[in-house]
Scaffold this active site. Structure first.
Site, PDB file in Angstrom:
ATOM      1  N   LYS A 144      -6.665   2.301  -2.778  1.00 16.79           N
ATOM      2  CA  LYS A 144      -6.368   1.529  -1.553  1.00 16.79           C
ATOM      3  C   LYS A 144      -6.355   2.435  -0.313  1.00 16.79           C
ATOM      4  O   LYS A 144      -6.873   2.073   0.741  1.00 16.79           O
ATOM      5  CB  LYS A 144      -5.018   0.821  -1.724  1.00 16.79           C
ATOM      6  CG  LYS A 144      -4.460   0.178  -0.463  1.00 16.79           C
ATOM      7  CD  LYS A 144      -5.315  -0.959   0.054  1.00 16.79           C
ATOM      8  CE  LYS A 144      -4.793  -1.465   1.391  1.00 16.79           C
ATOM      9  NZ  LYS A 144      -5.659  -2.494   1.980  1.00 16.79           N
ATOM     10  N   LYS A 184      -0.097   4.842   8.510  1.00 19.05           N
ATOM     11  CA  LYS A 184       0.549   5.236   7.244  1.00 19.05           C
ATOM     12  C   LYS A 184      -0.498   5.400   6.136  1.00 19.05           C
ATOM     13  O   LYS A 184      -0.484   6.371   5.382  1.00 19.05           O
ATOM     14  CB  LYS A 184       1.589   4.167   6.894  1.00 19.05           C
ATOM     15  CG  LYS A 184       2.259   4.248   5.544  1.00 19.05           C
ATOM     16  CD  LYS A 184       1.670   3.314   4.486  1.00 19.05           C
ATOM     17  CE  LYS A 184       1.659   1.861   4.846  1.00 19.05           C
ATOM     18  NZ  LYS A 184       1.105   0.973   3.826  1.00 19.05           N
ATOM     19  N   SER A 186       0.875  -1.179   0.000  1.00 21.10           N
ATOM     20  CA  SER A 186       0.000   0.000   0.000  1.00 21.10           C
ATOM     21  C   SER A 186       0.910   1.226   0.000  1.00 21.10           C
ATOM     22  O   SER A 186       1.294   1.731   1.051  1.00 21.10           O
ATOM     23  CB  SER A 186      -0.906  -0.001   1.232  1.00 21.10           C
ATOM     24  OG  SER A 186      -1.615  -1.206   1.317  1.00 21.10           O
TER      25      SER A 186
HETATM   26  P1  NAD Z   1       5.024  -6.730   7.549  1.00 20.77           P
HETATM   27  O1  NAD Z   1       5.719  -5.708   8.357  1.00 20.77           O
HETATM   28  O2  NAD Z   1       4.454  -7.941   8.214  1.00 20.77           O
HETATM   29  O3  NAD Z   1       6.019  -7.263   6.389  1.00 20.77           O
HETATM   30  C1  NAD Z   1       6.906  -6.438   5.689  1.00 20.77           C
HETATM   31  C2  NAD Z   1       8.154  -7.264   5.346  1.00 20.77           C
HETATM   32  O4  NAD Z   1       9.025  -6.454   4.560  1.00 20.77           O
HETATM   33  C3  NAD Z   1       8.954  -7.705   6.578  1.00 20.77           C
HETATM   34  O5  NAD Z   1       9.203  -9.094   6.521  1.00 20.77           O
HETATM   35  C4  NAD Z   1      10.249  -6.879   6.489  1.00 20.77           C
HETATM   36  O6  NAD Z   1      11.376  -7.563   7.007  1.00 20.77           O
HETATM   37  C5  NAD Z   1      10.362  -6.687   4.998  1.00 20.77           C
HETATM   38  N1  NAD Z   1      11.175  -5.528   4.595  1.00 20.77           N
HETATM   39  C6  NAD Z   1      11.108  -4.268   5.065  1.00 20.77           C
HETATM   40  N2  NAD Z   1      11.971  -3.464   4.386  1.00 20.77           N
HETATM   41  C7  NAD Z   1      12.578  -4.253   3.469  1.00 20.77           C
HETATM   42  C8  NAD Z   1      13.546  -4.012   2.449  1.00 20.77           C
HETATM   43  N3  NAD Z   1      14.071  -2.786   2.241  1.00 20.77           N
HETATM   44  N4  NAD Z   1      13.945  -5.060   1.673  1.00 20.77           N
HETATM   45  C9  NAD Z   1      13.444  -6.298   1.858  1.00 20.77           C
HETATM   46  N5  NAD Z   1      12.511  -6.578   2.809  1.00 20.77           N
HETATM   47  C10 NAD Z   1      12.097  -5.573   3.591  1.00 20.77           C
HETATM   48  O7  NAD Z   1       3.892  -5.967   6.716  1.00 20.77           O
HETATM   49  P2  NAD Z   1       2.551  -6.564   6.053  1.00 20.77           P
HETATM   50  O8  NAD Z   1       1.450  -6.505   7.051  1.00 20.77           O
HETATM   51  O9  NAD Z   1       2.873  -7.826   5.341  1.00 20.77           O
HETATM   52  O10 NAD Z   1       2.240  -5.369   5.008  1.00 20.77           O
HETATM   53  C11 NAD Z   1       2.965  -5.227   3.799  1.00 20.77           C
HETATM   54  C12 NAD Z   1       2.228  -4.180   2.936  1.00 20.77           C
HETATM   55  O11 NAD Z   1       0.906  -4.645   2.661  1.00 20.77           O
HETATM   56  C13 NAD Z   1       2.074  -2.805   3.619  1.00 20.77           C
HETATM   57  O12 NAD Z   1       2.164  -1.796   2.653  1.00 20.77           O
HETATM   58  C14 NAD Z   1       0.657  -2.884   4.211  1.00 20.77           C
HETATM   59  O13 NAD Z   1       0.114  -1.595   4.400  1.00 20.77           O
HETATM   60  C15 NAD Z   1      -0.053  -3.688   3.148  1.00 20.77           C
HETATM   61  N6  NAD Z   1      -1.235  -4.460   3.579  1.00 20.77           N
HETATM   62  C16 NAD Z   1      -1.246  -5.161   4.756  1.00 20.77           C
HETATM   63  C17 NAD Z   1      -2.376  -5.925   5.105  1.00 20.77           C
HETATM   64  C18 NAD Z   1      -2.456  -6.719   6.388  1.00 20.77           C
HETATM   65  O14 NAD Z   1      -3.566  -7.138   6.758  1.00 20.77           O
HETATM   66  N7  NAD Z   1      -1.347  -6.983   7.074  1.00 20.77           N
HETATM   67  C19 NAD Z   1      -3.480  -5.953   4.237  1.00 20.77           C
HETATM   68  C20 NAD Z   1      -3.414  -5.265   3.015  1.00 20.77           C
HETATM   69  C21 NAD Z   1      -2.290  -4.517   2.699  1.00 20.77           C
END
Ligand code: NAD
Length: 307
Positions: free
Chosen positions: A172, A241, A97
């Site tokens: 989104k 965010k 997102s």
């Molecule tokens: P999360 O924090 O669980 O996972 C993010 C991952 O990215 C982590 O494993 C972290 O180590 C990795 N990471 C961070 N910086 C990095 C980099 N520079 N290089 C490589 N890896 C890196 O987050 P999430 O909940 O999986 O969310 C991910 C995205 O999806 C976000 O933008 C969030 O807003 C969106 N989102 C989340 C949900 C939800 O229910 N969790 C639903 C829809 C959308």
């Protein structure tokens, strides 16, 4: 190798892990990148190519599922990013997102390097990521969208192209504004109602069949608030965010949005009070603290989405 070619999946956290697993289950050839060794470990054990930096990994289709557009930019254009290594890239599909402005900027820079881009953020949470039933709202050119749509279909049951690059991100952010406002309002109503002597499980059952119906009442609250597990799988930091992206969008369009501003303010307060990694659903504990009252534990309504 499938007709998609090799896929490089960057960011296997709460959402990325089950999304990458859907691609593996579909028989695609996958390389996996994450800064966290812990996140990489299950994929390493399966014998996949894994690395902390994208430059080291092959994959012509690069999928990012990272916290914000800043990490996406770093993972793609950074010193050890996807474009800096020896491997050819055809497309970046950013499923994080992200914010529309930075996405359009990145898309222009990638176009100069001969790499196409789509923004394809998703909605549905961890449970729908596991079942491959996410909804994705896609921004980008029609041609690029049609070329890569089959790849998205392994993770998403609903796929809509909603406009040019950045349009998916705008859609989104507004989706999450609506979702956060409904969730906060539902938590307030629950605490007020419980304080007034109403049963929490009955409130949820009644409201979700009435005009108050929402994902908050149908899924988040029965699953993670009433049982007090607070483990829905989406962090307060990431929701705050998203509200920031929506608020900036409103300002850039000169649309006064007082409820959006208030919801963003509440989310920022909750993030600071409970911590950015705290689950979104735990924000009800803040409302309870203000009220000096806690919902009776163990109250649990049915969860229609649970399979
Ligand atoms: P999360 O924090 O669980 O996972 C993010 C991952 O990215 C982590 O494993 C972290 O180590 C990795 N990471 C961070 N910086 C990095 C980099 N520079 N290089 C490589 N890896 C890196 O987050 P999430 O909940 O999986 O969310 C991910 C995205 O999806 C976000 O933008 C969030 O807003 C969106 N989102 C989340 C949900 C939800 O229910 N969790 C639903 C829809 C959308």
């Amino acid at each position: 190798m499938s007709e998609t070619g090799k896929v490089l999946f960057i960011g296997v956290g709460r959402m990325g892990n089950p999304m990458a697993r859907r691609l593996l289950a579909a028989g695609l050839s996958l390389a996996v990148c994450d800064l966290s060794e812990q996140a990489l470990e299950p994929f390493r054990r399966q014998g996949l190519s894994v690395a902390r930096f994208p430059a080291e990994l092959a994959g012509e289709a690069v999928i990012t599922m990272l916290p914000t557009d800043a990490e996406v930019r770093e993972a793609v254009l950074g010193e050890r990013g996807a474009l800096s290594g020896p491997h050819r890239r055809a497309v970046l599909i950013d499923m994080s997102s992200s914010a529309p402005g930075p996405t359009r900027q990145l898309g222009q820079e990638l176009a100069r390097a001969g790499v196409a881009m789509l923004d394809a953020p998703v909605s549905g949470g961890v449970s729908r990521a596991q079942t491959g039933e996410l909804t994705t709202m896609v921004g980008g050119s029609g041609e690029v969208f049609e070329r890569w749509r089959p790849l998205l279909a392994h993770m998403c049951a609903t796929i809509r192209q909603v406009g040019a690059l950045g349009a998916g991100d705008a859609m989104k952010a507004l989706n999450n504004y609506l979702s956060a406002a409904a969730f906060w309002a539902s938590c307030e109503a629950l605490v007020i109602g419980a304080r007034a002597g109403l049963d929490p499980a009955v409130m949820v059952d009644v409201w979700k069949t009435g005009t108050a119906r929402s994902h908050a009442l149908e899924v988040k609250i029965p699953r993670a608030v009433l049982p007090r597990t607070f483990d829905y799988g989406f962090s307060l930091g990431l929701m705050a965010k998203d509200l920031g992206i929506a608020a900036r969008l409103a300002r850039s369009c000169d649309v006064p949005a007082p409820l959006l501003a208030a919801t963003e303010g509440h989310l920022l307060h909750a993030r600071d009070a409970l911590g950015p990694q705290a689950d979104l659903t735990s924000l009800i504990t803040l409302i309870e603290r203000w009220a000096g009252f806690e919902l009776p534990a163990g109250a649990c309504a049915s969860d229609k989405e649970e399979k």
